[in-house]
Design a protein around this motif. Structure first.
Motif, PDB file in Angstrom:
ATOM      1  N   GLU A 123      -3.526  23.515  25.558  1.00  0.00           N
ATOM      2  CA  GLU A 123      -3.859  23.976  24.216  1.00  0.00           C
ATOM      3  C   GLU A 123      -2.861  23.440  23.187  1.00  0.00           C
ATOM      4  OE1 GLU A 123      -6.228  25.507  22.430  1.00  0.00           O
ATOM      5  OE2 GLU A 123      -7.306  25.097  24.303  1.00  0.00           O
ATOM      6  N   SER A 124      -1.573  23.516  23.560  1.00  0.00           N
ATOM      7  CA  SER A 124      -0.563  23.075  22.586  1.00  0.00           C
ATOM      8  C   SER A 124      -0.650  21.562  22.377  1.00  0.00           C
ATOM      9  CB  SER A 124       0.841  23.527  23.001  1.00  0.00           C
ATOM     10  OG  SER A 124       1.363  22.650  23.964  1.00  0.00           O
ATOM     11  N   VAL A 125      -0.963  20.840  23.449  1.00  0.00           N
ATOM     12  CA  VAL A 125      -1.119  19.387  23.311  1.00  0.00           C
ATOM     13  C   VAL A 125      -2.314  19.087  22.413  1.00  0.00           C
ATOM     14  CG1 VAL A 125      -1.814  17.302  24.574  1.00  0.00           C
ATOM     15  CG2 VAL A 125      -0.018  18.779  25.491  1.00  0.00           C
ATOM     16  N   LYS A 126      -3.390  19.825  22.662  1.00  0.00           N
ATOM     17  CA  LYS A 126      -4.618  19.585  21.907  1.00  0.00           C
ATOM     18  C   LYS A 126      -4.381  19.821  20.420  1.00  0.00           C
ATOM     19  CE  LYS A 126      -9.509  20.473  22.170  1.00  0.00           C
ATOM     20  NZ  LYS A 126     -10.595  21.062  22.904  1.00  0.00           N
ATOM     21  N   SER A 127      -3.733  20.934  20.101  1.00  0.00           N
ATOM     22  CA  SER A 127      -3.563  21.200  18.679  1.00  0.00           C
ATOM     23  C   SER A 127      -2.556  20.241  18.054  1.00  0.00           C
ATOM     24  CB  SER A 127      -3.183  22.657  18.429  1.00  0.00           C
ATOM     25  OG  SER A 127      -1.960  22.919  19.042  1.00  0.00           O
ATOM     26  N   SER A 128      -1.635  19.720  18.870  1.00  0.00           N
ATOM     27  CA  SER A 128      -0.668  18.797  18.261  1.00  0.00           C
ATOM     28  C   SER A 128      -1.272  17.430  17.961  1.00  0.00           C
ATOM     29  CB  SER A 128       0.574  18.659  19.145  1.00  0.00           C
ATOM     30  OG  SER A 128       0.283  17.846  20.261  1.00  0.00           O
ATOM     31  N   ILE A 129      -2.321  17.023  18.684  1.00  0.00           N
ATOM     32  CA  ILE A 129      -2.837  15.669  18.436  1.00  0.00           C
ATOM     33  C   ILE A 129      -4.253  15.625  17.875  1.00  0.00           C
ATOM     34  CG2 ILE A 129      -1.377  14.446  20.090  1.00  0.00           C
ATOM     35  CD1 ILE A 129      -3.593  14.611  22.078  1.00  0.00           C
ATOM     36  N   SER A 130      -4.906  16.756  17.854  1.00  0.00           N
ATOM     37  CA  SER A 130      -6.294  16.744  17.406  1.00  0.00           C
ATOM     38  C   SER A 130      -6.399  16.167  15.993  1.00  0.00           C
ATOM     39  CB  SER A 130      -6.819  18.172  17.454  1.00  0.00           C
ATOM     40  OG  SER A 130      -8.197  18.139  17.261  1.00  0.00           O
ATOM     41  N   GLY A 131      -7.239  15.165  15.855  1.00  0.00           N
ATOM     42  CA  GLY A 131      -7.470  14.593  14.531  1.00  0.00           C
ATOM     43  C   GLY A 131      -6.410  13.604  14.073  1.00  0.00           C
ATOM     44  N   THR A 132      -5.323  13.447  14.847  1.00  0.00           N
ATOM     45  CA  THR A 132      -4.312  12.468  14.414  1.00  0.00           C
ATOM     46  C   THR A 132      -4.874  11.064  14.552  1.00  0.00           C
ATOM     47  OG1 THR A 132      -3.390  12.434  16.631  1.00  0.00           O
ATOM     48  CG2 THR A 132      -2.254  13.828  15.032  1.00  0.00           C
ATOM     49  N   SER A 133      -4.404  10.177  13.697  1.00  0.00           N
ATOM     50  CA  SER A 133      -4.964   8.828  13.762  1.00  0.00           C
ATOM     51  C   SER A 133      -4.297   8.048  14.885  1.00  0.00           C
ATOM     52  CB  SER A 133      -4.797   8.112  12.434  1.00  0.00           C
ATOM     53  OG  SER A 133      -3.441   8.023  12.159  1.00  0.00           O
ATOM     54  N   LYS A 134      -5.072   7.131  15.410  1.00  0.00           N
ATOM     55  CA  LYS A 134      -4.630   6.404  16.594  1.00  0.00           C
ATOM     56  C   LYS A 134      -4.366   4.963  16.215  1.00  0.00           C
ATOM     57  CE  LYS A 134      -7.866   5.556  19.637  1.00  0.00           C
ATOM     58  NZ  LYS A 134      -8.801   5.636  20.761  1.00  0.00           N
ATOM     59  N   LYS A 135      -3.227   4.447  16.645  1.00  0.00           N
ATOM     60  CA  LYS A 135      -2.935   3.041  16.357  1.00  0.00           C
ATOM     61  C   LYS A 135      -3.892   2.177  17.164  1.00  0.00           C
ATOM     62  CE  LYS A 135       1.987   3.608  15.738  1.00  0.00           C
ATOM     63  NZ  LYS A 135       3.082   3.815  16.631  1.00  0.00           N
ATOM     64  N   ALA A 136      -4.239   1.010  16.613  1.00  0.00           N
ATOM     65  CA  ALA A 136      -5.096   0.089  17.347  1.00  0.00           C
ATOM     66  C   ALA A 136      -4.435  -0.233  18.679  1.00  0.00           C
ATOM     67  CB  ALA A 136      -5.276  -1.180  16.532  1.00  0.00           C
ATOM     68  N   PHE A 137      -5.212  -0.408  19.685  1.00  0.00           N
ATOM     69  CA  PHE A 137      -4.775  -0.750  21.040  1.00  0.00           C
ATOM     70  C   PHE A 137      -4.079   0.410  21.774  1.00  0.00           C
ATOM     71  CE2 PHE A 137      -4.498  -4.762  18.635  1.00  0.00           C
ATOM     72  CZ  PHE A 137      -5.605  -5.389  19.184  1.00  0.00           C
TER      73      PHE A 137
END
Ligand SMILES: Nc1nc2c(ncn2[C@@H]2O[C@H](COP(=O)(O)OP(=O)(O)OP(=O)(O)O)[C@@H](O)[C@H]2O)c(=O)[nH]1
Ligand SMILES: [Mg+2]
Length: 392
Positions: A123-137
């Protein structure tokens, strides 16, 4: 402890008087000490004036999994979470995260992390990265794995200092009237309290300290004799290298006395006689035995330990968490367990999950791990190493 036929541990709240063996005949001291007086010279390093115990490494841990750090790193870079294939999204989607997390969760559970703790971490991982932008590759699974790595690191990294040596030195150097640093060791029956206490004593002896061992297990038959044997073995080890080690003695008042009073007397004896550290051994007690647990509050009030170390076996699985909670509560509202020492790490494979469960649930850091029956079988836990093993 009593074990049932199926190997489970009997946690019934029966009268503890059946465990009071002090009225029975006392076994010979040799029978209760199996520590080997041989030592492993590679157990620590001298850094400046300090002797520092080494980190736990793969060869000490009895690891059943044939994976190692090498495979873990390769696995991560080659993306073994193959269920996640998206490569070029602009942001990490929930379904990417869920797929990667479910694989990681399974992996943590295989390492004995409980599903509640694994869920909370996910859960904590999910909320920390949800919606964050991802670098190409950058693969979604890499992002998720990295975030899990950070979460696990956070759980295992102590929020308070675990530099015990520094803590001890500041207390015994400061102030005009010397008062010893008081460490007490608690835990359920047979987890390795007295053995671990002797290992900690041996480490402090390498740091040239004058140690008083207080025999405050006034309950179990043979406990005082067992400590006497440890102290004389440790004295013998010190005599082999007197210029580089400290000194050690025992304080004992026999059996049947209130352990809190013996502890208090030991501390004042230690203060009068110039000891640097008083190490207090206590009787093993079932964590769900109210009568025995309630005496810990008085013990803490009279002995006033600078630090309380709870010894727990790597083996006990989820029971370790309940033990930790009960011990932590037993010292009353103003006192807690300060550190865990996880014993018998040499006897089980995936014990790291148990460590995550314990530290996640209690926020109590692990100061040492026990890795065998020699005085030098004591190590510290490298968080980086532990996290890599957990995710391997
Ligand atoms: N393999 C292994 N054995 C250990 C370790 N630590 C302790 N032991 C063994 O566990 C057994 C119990 O150790 P003790 O130190 O007597 O345990 P205790 O908690 O003081 O026991 P009680 O005082 O009876 O509650 C002994 O045989 C120790 O040698 C460890 O790290 N590894
Ligand atoms: Mg003991």
């Amino acid at each position: 402890r009593k074990w049932n036929m199926d190997g489970s541990f009997n946690t019934s709240d029966a009268d503890s008087s059946d465990l009071d063996l002090s009225k029975q005949s006392t076994p010979g001291p040799e029978s209760s000490v199996s520590l080997n007086v041989n030592i492993d010279k590679n157990w620590g390093d001298i850094k400046g004036e300090d002797f520092i115990v080494r980190d736990l490494v793969n060869d000490i841990m009895n690891d059943d999994s044939d994976q190692n750090l090498q495979t873990s790193n390769t696995a991560r870079s080659s993306g073994i979470l193959s269920s996640v294939t998206s490569l070029f999204g602009s942001s990490v989607t929930d379904s990417d995260i869920d797929a990667a997390l479910s694989t990681l969760k399974d992996r943590l559970i295989k390492k004995n992390v409980t599903s509640e703790v694994a869920d909370a971490l996910c859960e904590s991982v999910k909320s920390s990265i949800s919606g964050t932008s991802k670098k190409a590759f950058t693969r979604s699974d890499t992002i998720v794995t990295n975030a899990m790595e950070q979460s696990l690191k956070k759980v295992l990294t102590p929020s308070t200092s675990i530099d015990l040596l520094h803590d001890i030195k500041s207390k015994i150097k400061g102030g005009s009237t010397k008062t010893p640093y008081v460490l007490s060791i608690v835990g359920v029956n047979g987890v390795g309290k007295s053995t671990s206490l002797s290992k900690v004593a041996y480490w402090l002896l390498q740091n040239k300290m004058k140690i008083l061992i207080a025999a405050c297990d006034t309950f179990r038959s043979g406990a005082v004799e067992q400590l006497r044997v440890h102290v004389s073995s440790l004295k013998e080890l010190c005599s082999r290298d007197p210029t580089h080690t400290g000194d050690i003695d025992i304080f004992e008042q026999g059996y049947g006395k209130d352990a809190a009073i013996t502890a208090r007397d030991a501390v004042s004896y230690g203060a009068k006689n110039g000891y640097d550290v008083v190490l207090i051994d206590t009787a093993g007690r079932r964590h769900n035995d109210q009568r025995l647990m309630s005496s810990l509050e008085k013990f803490a009030n009279l002995a006033k330990p600078d630090k309380i170390i709870m010894v727990a076996e790597a083996l006990v699985g989820t029971d370790a968490v309940q033990q930790a909670k009960n011990f932590n509560n037993a010292f009353g509202p103003s006192r807690n367990v300060d550190y865990f020492l996880i014993s018998k790490c040499d006897t089980v494979g995936d014990m790291l999950g148990t460590m995550v469960n314990m530290t996640y649930t209690t926020q109590i850091p692990i100061i040492f791990v026990g890795t065998g029956q020699m005085y030098t079988d004591l190590r510290t836990l490298s968080v980086q190493w532990a996290v890599s093993k957990l995710l391997a």
